[in-house]
Scaffold this active site. Structure first.
Site, PDB file in Angstrom:
ATOM      1  N   GLY A  12     -61.978  14.029  12.905  1.00 35.95           N
ATOM      2  CA  GLY A  12     -61.136  13.010  12.283  1.00 35.95           C
ATOM      3  C   GLY A  12     -60.946  11.793  13.172  1.00 35.95           C
ATOM      4  N   ARG A  35     -67.651  24.050   8.468  1.00 33.57           N
ATOM      5  CA  ARG A  35     -69.025  24.112   7.981  1.00 33.57           C
ATOM      6  C   ARG A  35     -69.133  23.316   6.686  1.00 33.57           C
ATOM      7  NH1 ARG A  35     -73.428  23.348   7.057  1.00 33.57           N
ATOM      8  NH2 ARG A  35     -75.154  24.759   6.621  1.00 33.57           N
ATOM      9  N   SER A  36     -70.139  22.460   6.608  1.00 37.61           N
ATOM     10  CA  SER A  36     -70.332  21.633   5.422  1.00 37.61           C
ATOM     11  C   SER A  36     -71.821  21.426   5.188  1.00 37.61           C
ATOM     12  CB  SER A  36     -69.639  20.280   5.611  1.00 37.61           C
ATOM     13  OG  SER A  36     -69.943  19.398   4.553  1.00 37.61           O
ATOM     14  N   ALA A  83     -55.677  18.947   9.701  1.00 40.93           N
ATOM     15  CA  ALA A  83     -54.723  18.934   8.593  1.00 40.93           C
ATOM     16  C   ALA A  83     -55.361  18.349   7.353  1.00 40.93           C
ATOM     17  CB  ALA A  83     -53.486  18.103   8.966  1.00 40.93           C
ATOM     18  N   TYR A  96     -53.316  24.457  -0.886  1.00 40.21           N
ATOM     19  CA  TYR A  96     -54.276  24.289   0.212  1.00 40.21           C
ATOM     20  C   TYR A  96     -53.623  23.539   1.373  1.00 40.21           C
ATOM     21  CZ  TYR A  96     -58.262  22.642   2.913  1.00 40.21           C
ATOM     22  OH  TYR A  96     -59.126  22.364   3.937  1.00 40.21           O
ATOM     23  N   THR A 126     -45.596  14.551  11.862  1.00 34.57           N
ATOM     24  CA  THR A 126     -45.749  13.283  11.154  1.00 34.57           C
ATOM     25  C   THR A 126     -44.401  12.634  10.868  1.00 34.57           C
ATOM     26  OG1 THR A 126     -46.457  12.307   9.050  1.00 34.57           O
ATOM     27  CG2 THR A 126     -45.807  14.605   8.994  1.00 34.57           C
ATOM     28  N   GLU A 128     -43.753  11.525   8.117  1.00 34.53           N
ATOM     29  CA  GLU A 128     -43.433  11.941   6.750  1.00 34.53           C
ATOM     30  C   GLU A 128     -42.366  13.044   6.726  1.00 34.53           C
ATOM     31  OE1 GLU A 128     -44.467  10.792   3.732  1.00 34.53           O
ATOM     32  OE2 GLU A 128     -45.669   9.193   4.622  1.00 34.53           O
ATOM     33  N   TYR A 150     -47.251  17.583   1.726  1.00 34.81           N
ATOM     34  CA  TYR A 150     -47.731  17.358   3.089  1.00 34.81           C
ATOM     35  C   TYR A 150     -46.567  17.353   4.081  1.00 34.81           C
ATOM     36  CZ  TYR A 150     -49.374  14.694   7.155  1.00 34.81           C
ATOM     37  OH  TYR A 150     -49.650  14.274   8.430  1.00 34.81           O
ATOM     38  N   LYS A 154     -45.803  20.127   7.039  1.00 36.51           N
ATOM     39  CA  LYS A 154     -45.652  19.725   8.435  1.00 36.51           C
ATOM     40  C   LYS A 154     -44.269  20.075   8.981  1.00 36.51           C
ATOM     41  CE  LYS A 154     -49.537  17.909   9.874  1.00 36.51           C
ATOM     42  NZ  LYS A 154     -50.238  18.440  11.072  1.00 36.51           N
TER      43      LYS A 154
END
Length: 358
Positions: A12, A35-36, A83, A96, A126, A128, A150, A154
């Site tokens: 990120g 993994r992608s 995150a 999720y 955060t 937030e 979110y 957190k």
């Protein structure tokens, strides 16, 4: 002896800047990536082949992978940045978000308690957390009132970290970071969405930007400044919680206006150095109100900013502004990059990306 660190969320914005910082400080840096089937390490391209960087496949929702990586790496320091961090998206995938942002922190801390209890942990929370603000400005002692899945996730992450710190004498520091942006910010976040869209409008490949609440105010800093604060939190003798912020607040409307200023400055500059004539400056005027408001470009005779109610949050956070006095006094940390400098960096970067790196 060289220190070993582990960064969750290394791919990120913050993870990539932090990896750079720690490599420059001589760390042996390990990072967890998901993994992608598509390449998801673009922010690490410039350091990908560094001999002191090792990447491990894992997922914060999978306790077995986290446990195995902790046991294998045995890090001196952990920076938990992973995150699902998009606030609007958290309303659409709340379960999720909770699994990764809340329980992911617990799984990480449990693995450390089991295998390397002396490891120092930085846990990213955060601004937030403050949500419906109870005090202006917000500092470490301000009551929390999160207004999104979110923020709520957190909040759990913050308190479980504090609980394990006090219950098991673990070194865990919570960073309550206010908004921090950069050229590496994800393209769906509002600041980067604005700078990318304006560069495309400038290049005549996009007509307008659709946004939500233009009057939401945030405390916006520059991400490279903030990762230095993360590192400083693990260099002191005792763990603690710290707000990192610029102590200023600006609206999304102001971010747009400042971005346009640098678009116009760039056009003036390029016209004096080249014979480039195709770029049309922005002459912005706000017309209307609420969901009917538009940002109208008078010289182009077209709106370039439109409001779309789908971008409004179910529960809005109107104002965030931090007080980072404690970080200054204890860590010696201050936000170095001013708001106008941040906007200029992002705007000029995206103009160059759009116009010259197609």
């Amino acid at each position: 002896m060289k220190k070993k660190c582990l960064i969750t969320g290394i791919t990120g914005q913050d993870g990539s800047y932090l990896a750079e910082l720690l490599l420059n400080k001589g760390y042996d840096v390990h990072g967890i990536i998901r993994r992608s089937s598509s390449i998801n390490t673009s922010r690490l391209d410039h350091i990908y082949n560094n001999e002191n960087l090792t990447l491990h496949y894992g997922d914060m929702s999978d306790s077995l992978s986290i446990d195995g990586i902790i046991q294998k790496v045995m890090p001196d320091e952990i920076y938990n940045l992973a995150a699902q961090s998009h606030v609007k998206v958290s309303f659409e995938i709340p379960e999720y978000t909770g699994q990764v942002d809340a329980l992911g922190t617990l799984k990480l801390i449990e693995a450390v308690k089991k295998h390397t209890p002396k490891t120092k942990i930085y846990n990213a929370t955060t601004s937030e957390l403050y949500g419906k603000v109870q005090e202006i400005p917000q500092k470490e002692t301000t009551p929390f009132y999160p207004r999104s899945p979110y923020g709520v996730a957190k909040l759990y992450s913050y308190w479980i970290s504090k609980n394990y710190r006090e219950s098991y004498d673990m070194f865990i520091s919570n960073g309550i970071l206010f908004n921090h942006e950069s050229e590496r910010r994800g393209e769906t976040f509002v600041t980067r969405k604005i700078t990318i869209a304006l560069s495309k409008i400038l290049d005549n490949t996009q007509d307008y930007i659709s946004l939500g609440n233009l009057d939401a105010k945030r405390d916006w800093g520059y991400a490279p400044d903030y990762v230095d604060g993360m590192w400083r939190m693990l260099q002191i003798d005792k763990p603690d919680d710290f707000v990192l912020s610029t102590n200023e607040t600006h609206s999304i409307r102001e971010f747009i206006e400042e971005s346009i200023k640098y678009c116009n400055d760039w056009i003036d500059e390029i016209r004096t150095s080249q014979t480039e004539k195709r770029f049309v400056k922005f002459d912005l005027e706000w017309i209307g109100s609420g969901e009917d408001e538009i940002g109208y470009c008078k010289n182009r005779k077209t709106p370039i900013i439109k409001i779309d109610k789908k971008y409004y949050r179910p529960a809005e956070v109107d104002l965030l502004i931090g007080d980072s006095t404690k970080a200054k006094d204890v860590l010696g940390w201050v936000a170095k990059t001013k708001f106008n400098e941040l906007v200029k960096k992002m705007m000029i970067f995206d103009i160059r990306e759009q116009l010259y790196k197609k």
